[in-house]
Every structure is written in structure tokens, then in C-alpha cells.
Design a protein around this motif. Structure first.
Motif, PDB file in Angstrom:
ATOM      1  N   GLU A  31       0.805  -1.555  -0.128  1.00 52.56           N
ATOM      2  CA  GLU A  31      -0.330   0.362  -0.125  1.00 52.56           C
ATOM      3  C   GLU A  31       0.786   1.528   0.240  1.00 52.56           C
ATOM      4  OE1 GLU A  31      -3.610   0.380   2.969  1.00 52.56           O
ATOM      5  OE2 GLU A  31      -3.259  -1.963   2.049  1.00 52.56           O
ATOM      6  N   GLU A  32       2.241   1.294   0.821  1.00 52.48           N
ATOM      7  CA  GLU A  32       3.030   2.266   0.318  1.00 52.48           C
ATOM      8  C   GLU A  32       3.676   2.408  -0.731  1.00 52.48           C
ATOM      9  OE1 GLU A  32       5.689   1.732   3.998  1.00 52.48           O
ATOM     10  OE2 GLU A  32       4.266   1.275   5.566  1.00 52.48           O
ATOM     11  N   LYS A  33       4.060   1.589  -1.007  1.00 57.96           N
ATOM     12  CA  LYS A  33       4.004   1.558  -2.650  1.00 57.96           C
ATOM     13  C   LYS A  33       3.179   2.221  -3.517  1.00 57.96           C
ATOM     14  CE  LYS A  33       8.687  -0.033  -1.508  1.00 57.96           C
ATOM     15  NZ  LYS A  33       9.451   0.797  -2.067  1.00 57.96           N
ATOM     16  N   VAL A  34       2.065   1.628  -3.306  1.00 54.99           N
ATOM     17  CA  VAL A  34       1.166   2.011  -4.403  1.00 54.99           C
ATOM     18  C   VAL A  34       0.833   3.820  -4.279  1.00 54.99           C
ATOM     19  CG1 VAL A  34      -1.311   2.197  -4.981  1.00 54.99           C
ATOM     20  CG2 VAL A  34      -0.275  -0.037  -4.215  1.00 54.99           C
ATOM     21  N   ALA A  35       1.223   4.123  -2.662  1.00 57.63           N
ATOM     22  CA  ALA A  35       0.956   5.422  -2.415  1.00 57.63           C
ATOM     23  C   ALA A  35       2.274   6.229  -3.529  1.00 57.63           C
ATOM     24  CB  ALA A  35       0.944   5.712  -1.150  1.00 57.63           C
ATOM     25  N   GLU A  36       3.624   5.698  -3.362  1.00 62.68           N
ATOM     26  CA  GLU A  36       4.515   6.041  -4.360  1.00 62.68           C
ATOM     27  C   GLU A  36       4.193   6.082  -5.168  1.00 62.68           C
ATOM     28  OE1 GLU A  36       8.118   4.162  -2.829  1.00 62.68           O
ATOM     29  OE2 GLU A  36       7.982   4.599  -1.012  1.00 62.68           O
TER      30      GLU A  36
END
Length: 144
Positions: A56-61
Motif C-alpha cells: 500500500e505504501e508503494k502504491v502511494a509512491e
């Protein structure tokens, strides 16, 4: 998701595809969906994406990077289509674009992304999308 869908991955070729798609969407006066996919591994048994903690953090990036790319191209062009949506997901890039093609009028991709097989003229995602899309596909050549 009718209109034009463009897949981007942060590579120079994806920027060319984004520029082409933005110009085409403005010309057609249609919506543009920018699809950025955080790639994940797929299950050997099912072929489905296998998400992991932290995706999820990578998707935000990925979303932030895609939004920055759209802003940069819009500034360079001096105009943009009437409606642009940036969508970021975790998954398999080719599968996501093929799925998006089911409700789109056109899918746009670059010739190849940032993968490790530089001499290839057409990358695996572009090839899969061109061969399996439910709508017309434009593969924007390098420098296109």
C-alpha cells in the motif's frame, strides 16, 4: 473507464506514451486515465497477483510519481485533456492494462519499460497488451 487509458512506469518511453495520450485525449475531447501499477509477484498456481505487507505504501509512491509525471507533461504541453484520472494499484502491469481495455476506447503504452532486456524492441507488457487487449492499442515508439 471509457476514453483513453495510458500505462506508465516512470521510464522515458512511458513519458513519451503519456505525452502522446494526453495530446490524443485533448484532440478527441475525451477523458484520459493514467494507470500506474506497482508490480507484484504472481502466484504460480493461479497467476493472480500476490500482495505483500508494505504494498500500500508503494502504491502511494507510484501514485505520487504518476501525478508528478502528468503535471510535468501538462506543463510542457501547455494544455491538457478535459478530464485526467490517475489510478495506481498493486498488480501485474499487463493484466491491469488488459483488464482496463475492456471498458476503454484506446490503450496507449510505450514500446518497453525499464526492464532489464534493453535490446528488445517491444517489451513483455507492451507485447501482451497489444496481443490481448479488448480495444485498439497504440504502442508509442521511442522518441514518439
Amino acid at each position: 473507464m471509457s476514453g483513453i487509458v495510458v500505462g506508465i512506469d516512470g521510464s522515458n518511453r512511458a513519458t513519451g506514451a503519456l505525452e502522446w495520450a494526453m495530446a490524443e485525449a485533448a484532440l478527441r475531447k475525451t477523458r484520459l486515465t493514467v494507470l500506474a501499477v506497482h508490480p507484484v509477484a504472481s502466484s504460480y498456481w493461479t497467476g493472480n497477483p500476490t500482495p505483500y505487507p508494505g504494498d500500500e505504501e508503494k502504491v502511494a509512491e507510484v501514485r505520487k510519481s504518476a501525478e508528478s509525471a502528468v503535471a510535468a507533461v501538462a506543463e510542457k504541453r501547455g494544455e491538457k485533456p478535459e478530464s485526467i484520472t490517475v489510478t495506481a494499484i498493486s498488480g501485474l502491469p499487463a493484466h491491469a492494462l488488459i483488464e482496463a481495455s475492456k471498458d476503454s476506447d484506446l490503450v496507449v503504452v510505450g514500446t518497453r519499460g525499464g526492464g532489464g532486456f534493453g535490446p528488445l524492441t517491444l517489451g513483455s507488457v507492451s507485447s501482451q497488451v497489444a496481443n490481448h487487449s479488448s480495444c485498439p492499442v497504440v504502442v508509442v515508439p521511442t522518441g514518439g
